[in-house]
Write a protein that holds these residues in place. Structure first.
Motif, PDB file in Angstrom:
ATOM      1  N   PHE A 101      -7.303   8.575  -1.416  1.00  0.00           N
ATOM      2  CA  PHE A 101      -8.062   9.582  -0.681  1.00  0.00           C
ATOM      3  C   PHE A 101      -8.554  10.686  -1.619  1.00  0.00           C
ATOM      4  N   GLY A 102      -7.659  11.161  -2.484  1.00  0.00           N
ATOM      5  CA  GLY A 102      -8.038  12.220  -3.425  1.00  0.00           C
ATOM      6  C   GLY A 102      -9.115  11.770  -4.397  1.00  0.00           C
ATOM      7  N   VAL A 117       2.485   5.417   0.881  1.00  0.00           N
ATOM      8  CA  VAL A 117       2.069   6.806   1.064  1.00  0.00           C
ATOM      9  C   VAL A 117       1.416   7.347  -0.200  1.00  0.00           C
ATOM     10  N   THR A 118       2.028   7.053  -1.348  1.00  0.00           N
ATOM     11  CA  THR A 118       1.469   7.498  -2.622  1.00  0.00           C
ATOM     12  C   THR A 118       0.072   6.929  -2.842  1.00  0.00           C
ATOM     13  N   VAL A 164      -7.032   1.481  -5.339  1.00  0.00           N
ATOM     14  CA  VAL A 164      -5.989   1.902  -6.273  1.00  0.00           C
ATOM     15  C   VAL A 164      -4.779   0.998  -6.086  1.00  0.00           C
ATOM     16  N   ARG A 165      -4.002   0.864  -7.126  1.00  0.00           N
ATOM     17  CA  ARG A 165      -2.774   0.080  -7.057  1.00  0.00           C
ATOM     18  C   ARG A 165      -1.577   1.013  -7.063  1.00  0.00           C
ATOM     19  N   ALA A 166      -0.637   0.735  -6.187  1.00  0.00           N
ATOM     20  CA  ALA A 166       0.598   1.518  -6.141  1.00  0.00           C
ATOM     21  C   ALA A 166       1.628   0.750  -5.328  1.00  0.00           C
ATOM     22  N   THR A 167       2.884   0.882  -5.700  1.00  0.00           N
ATOM     23  CA  THR A 167       3.936   0.164  -4.980  1.00  0.00           C
ATOM     24  C   THR A 167       4.359   0.886  -3.717  1.00  0.00           C
TER      25      THR A 167
END
Length: 281
Positions: free
Chosen positions: A47-48, A40-41, A34-37
């Motif tokens: 994981f979900g 933690v997010t 997944v991509r996210a800046t």
């Protein structure tokens, strides 16, 4: 049946994989990213998504092994699971050998930057040595493309590079020497962007940027492999999925006597190495 989860929290993506282990075998659960800046997010998002897609309950998971630069932001267990951090360089080496099926190689992790690891399997364990690296990598590719071409995505850059001509960008040995007995391949680059023409198109420049990044990494890998007298270099990381990058390595093999290997699931080498660290112990 116990399940071990590996998570690699990188500079731009978070990757997750799992292994189900029984007494006689271990089964790889298909990795995702997944991509996210925000680190933690991205970890909780990955994981979900992973547990839902694979119908995993928390009670099915034995432990979580985390690695990558972003893992330092995770200072609490994920949903009270047993979470442990693993050296990223060890994971790179272990994952590269597992995916390639080799017992010895220089393993290159091509992500936002690039790291080189010497790895070998002895006495049932993977031994790794960090050799160094370079800041030239995916971040370089995107940064230069954004500034020079106004391109914000790898997909767009790849589309441009498909129709590029390096003859309008790079200076090659054959451009500066007419000696047929020259000791090296005349098609090799003498200077990246050393022949940049005013007729060079965006396609040519896109290919030139990709070629410069790939050649820089390739030559570092060649020097590293020679220093350990090995012939195999295993390439892992996100850049392995880009045609204009991976093609450069194949073109250089015969000139330097090195075999560049891009195994299946090469993008997930580090996170697979993380999950395997628990299996090895």
């Amino acid at each position: 049946m116990r399940t071990v989860i590996g998570i690699d929290v990188g500079g731009s993506t978070t990757k997750i994989v799992g292994f189900r282990k029984t007494e006689n075998k271990r089964e790889l659960i298909e990795p995702i990213f997944v991509r996210a800046t925000d680190a933690v997010t991205s970890v909780y998002g990955a994981f979900g998504k992973f547990t839902m897609q694979n119908n995993l309950a928390l009670s099915d998971i034995d432990r979580v092994l985390m690695t990558g630069v972003g893992s330092t932001f995770m200072d609490k267990p994920i949903y009270s699971l047993d979470c442990r951090k693993v050296s990223e360089f060890e994971c790179v080496g272990r994952g590269g050998l597992y995916l390639s099926g080799l017992d010895e190689a220089v393993v290159v992790s091509m992500g936002t930057g690039t790291a080189l690891i010497y790895a070998n399997n002895k006495d049932g364990k993977t031994h790794t040595q960090y050799l160094g690296g370079t800041g030239v990598g995916g971040g370089t590719l995107l940064g230069l493309s954004r500034k020079i071409l106004g391109v914000d995505t790898i997909d767009h850059l790849e589309q441009l590079a498909k129709d590029g001509d390096l003859g309008n960008v790079d200076l090659r040995i054959k451009d500066i020497s007419n000696d047929g007995d020259f000791q090296i391949n005349s098609n090799l680059t003498a200077s990246n962007f050393g022949k940049l023409s005013d007729i060079a198109s965006s396609n040519d420049i896109a290919l030139g940027i990709a070629n410069m990044v790939a050649e820089t990494i390739a030559m570092l890998a060649v020097f590293a492999a020679r220093s350990f007298n090995v012939k195999n270099v295993v390439l892992t990381g996100n850049l392995t999925a880009i045609d204009s990058i991976s093609r450069v390595f194949k073109d250089l093999e015969s000139s330097f006597g090195i075999t560049f290997i891009i195994p299946e699931l090469a993008q997930f080498g580090t996170v697979i190495g993380a999950a395997l660290s628990d299996m090895e112990k």
